[in-house]
Design a protein around this motif. Structure first.
Motif, mmCIF file in Angstrom:
data_model
loop_
_atom_site.group_PDB
_atom_site.id
_atom_site.type_symbol
_atom_site.label_atom_id
_atom_site.label_comp_id
_atom_site.label_asym_id
_atom_site.label_seq_id
_atom_site.Cartn_x
_atom_site.Cartn_y
_atom_site.Cartn_z
ATOM 1 N N UNK A 22 0.831 -1.213 0.000
ATOM 2 C CA UNK A 22 0.000 0.000 0.000
ATOM 3 C C UNK A 22 0.865 1.263 0.000
ATOM 4 N N UNK A 23 1.937 1.247 0.785
ATOM 5 C CA UNK A 23 2.839 2.399 0.789
ATOM 6 C C UNK A 23 3.425 2.637 -0.600
ATOM 7 N N UNK A 24 3.869 1.583 -1.240
ATOM 8 C CA UNK A 24 4.421 1.716 -2.591
ATOM 9 C C UNK A 24 3.361 2.215 -3.563
ATOM 10 N N UNK A 25 2.146 1.693 -3.444
ATOM 11 C CA UNK A 25 1.034 2.118 -4.300
ATOM 12 C C UNK A 25 0.749 3.612 -4.126
ATOM 13 N N UNK A 26 0.916 4.102 -2.903
ATOM 14 C CA UNK A 26 0.688 5.521 -2.592
ATOM 15 C C UNK A 26 1.838 6.417 -3.070
ATOM 16 N N UNK A 27 2.908 5.805 -3.561
ATOM 17 C CA UNK A 27 4.024 6.587 -4.074
ATOM 18 C C UNK A 27 5.170 6.783 -3.101
ATOM 19 N N UNK A 28 5.119 6.085 -1.970
ATOM 20 C CA UNK A 28 6.200 6.178 -0.987
ATOM 21 C C UNK A 28 7.398 5.388 -1.511
ATOM 22 N N UNK A 29 8.570 5.966 -1.387
ATOM 23 C CA UNK A 29 9.812 5.279 -1.726
ATOM 24 C C UNK A 29 10.174 4.416 -0.522
ATOM 25 N N UNK A 30 9.952 3.104 -0.619
ATOM 26 C CA UNK A 30 10.224 2.185 0.486
ATOM 27 C C UNK A 30 11.612 1.585 0.291
ATOM 28 N N UNK A 31 12.440 1.758 1.318
ATOM 29 C CA UNK A 31 13.816 1.264 1.279
ATOM 30 C C UNK A 31 14.029 0.372 2.496
ATOM 31 N N UNK A 32 14.598 -0.796 2.279
ATOM 32 C CA UNK A 32 14.937 -1.702 3.375
ATOM 33 C C UNK A 32 16.411 -1.516 3.710
ATOM 34 N N UNK A 33 16.680 -1.232 4.996
ATOM 35 C CA UNK A 33 18.055 -1.019 5.429
ATOM 36 C C UNK A 33 18.185 -1.503 6.862
ATOM 37 N N UNK A 34 19.143 -2.371 7.100
ATOM 38 C CA UNK A 34 19.365 -2.915 8.438
ATOM 39 C C UNK A 34 19.589 -1.798 9.457
ATOM 40 N N UNK A 35 18.894 -1.920 10.583
ATOM 41 C CA UNK A 35 19.101 -1.023 11.708
ATOM 42 C C UNK A 35 18.455 0.348 11.596
ATOM 43 N N UNK A 40 10.748 10.006 6.126
ATOM 44 C CA UNK A 40 11.137 11.391 5.898
ATOM 45 C C UNK A 40 10.338 11.977 4.755
ATOM 46 N N UNK A 41 9.856 13.200 4.939
ATOM 47 C CA UNK A 41 9.119 13.862 3.877
ATOM 48 C C UNK A 41 10.045 14.263 2.729
ATOM 49 N N UNK A 42 9.453 14.600 1.607
ATOM 50 C CA UNK A 42 10.227 15.128 0.486
ATOM 51 C C UNK A 42 10.766 16.508 0.864
ATOM 52 N N UNK A 43 11.886 16.909 0.293
ATOM 53 C CA UNK A 43 12.384 18.264 0.565
ATOM 54 C C UNK A 43 11.381 19.349 0.141
ATOM 55 N N UNK A 44 10.665 19.100 -0.935
ATOM 56 C CA UNK A 44 9.669 20.059 -1.405
ATOM 57 C C UNK A 44 8.278 19.462 -1.264
ATOM 58 N N UNK A 45 7.299 20.327 -1.255
ATOM 59 C CA UNK A 45 5.914 19.910 -1.032
ATOM 60 C C UNK A 45 5.333 19.170 -2.233
ATOM 61 N N UNK A 46 4.283 18.372 -1.933
ATOM 62 C CA UNK A 46 3.469 17.805 -2.990
ATOM 63 C C UNK A 46 3.561 16.316 -3.234
ATOM 64 N N UNK A 47 4.548 15.651 -2.664
ATOM 65 C CA UNK A 47 4.709 14.216 -2.907
ATOM 66 C C UNK A 47 5.014 13.489 -1.603
ATOM 67 N N UNK A 48 4.647 12.194 -1.542
ATOM 68 C CA UNK A 48 5.008 11.395 -0.367
ATOM 69 C C UNK A 48 6.520 11.254 -0.255
ATOM 70 N N UNK A 49 6.964 10.954 0.944
ATOM 71 C CA UNK A 49 8.394 10.840 1.200
ATOM 72 C C UNK A 49 8.927 9.433 1.069
ATOM 73 N N UNK A 50 9.955 9.167 1.866
ATOM 74 C CA UNK A 50 10.657 7.886 1.844
ATOM 75 C C UNK A 50 10.512 7.218 3.200
ATOM 76 N N UNK A 51 10.177 5.934 3.174
ATOM 77 C CA UNK A 51 10.128 5.133 4.384
ATOM 78 C C UNK A 51 11.300 4.163 4.335
ATOM 79 N N UNK A 52 12.163 4.261 5.329
ATOM 80 C CA UNK A 52 13.305 3.349 5.443
ATOM 81 C C UNK A 52 13.003 2.439 6.618
#
Length: 135
Positions: A22-35, A40-52
């Motif tokens: 669902x997060x990916x479908x919503x346009x969130x950049x999903x990144x898997x990283x140990x630990x 984090x929101x985008x630097x500029x307005x208007x788009x979903x951010x990144x979930x690590x």
């Protein structure tokens, strides 16, 4: 919650998979990283951010970070500057921590819930010290 439930991908596999999809479908950049567990929101307005997210994170951690996305979305994706006002940032942290506290209560993991409340209080102190008063 990890100490109580273990990795979310094992304790709640369907919810984990559905949430990531669902997060990916919503346009969130999903990144898997140990630990690491962060949204984090985008630097500029208007788009979903990144979930690590650590691939072995608890379901509570995934719910916590997903709540940050949901709050960002509810605010209309105002971008990094819009989200880092102290009052807004604390509201987002409070909402996210309460997701985890609710899970702790649901499974009667009261020591974990107490620790989460302590973590939330520490986060509030950090925000007020670094971003200003909450009024």
């Amino acid at each position: 919650m990890h100490d109580v439930l273990g990795p979310g991908v094992l304790s709640h596999p369907q919810e984990w998979q559905n949430t990531i999809a669902e997060l990916k479908k919503e346009g969130v950049d999903v990144v898997f990283r140990d630990g690491v567990m962060a949204y984090g929101p985008q630097p500029t307005a208007g788009k979903p951010g990144r979930l690590i997210i650590d691939p072995n994170a608890s379901i509570g951690a995934l719910r916590h970070e997903t709540q940050h996305f949901l709050d960002d979305k509810a605010l209309g994706f105002p971008g990094m500057q819009g989200l880092f006002a102290a009052k807004i940032r604390w509201r987002m942290e409070y909402n996210a921590y309460m997701k985890e506290v609710s899970l702790a209560r649901e499974i009667r993991a009261f020591p974990a819930g107490k620790q989460l409340v302590g973590n939330a209080r520490a986060e509030k102190q950090f925000i007020t010290k670094n971003y200003g008063p909450l009024n």
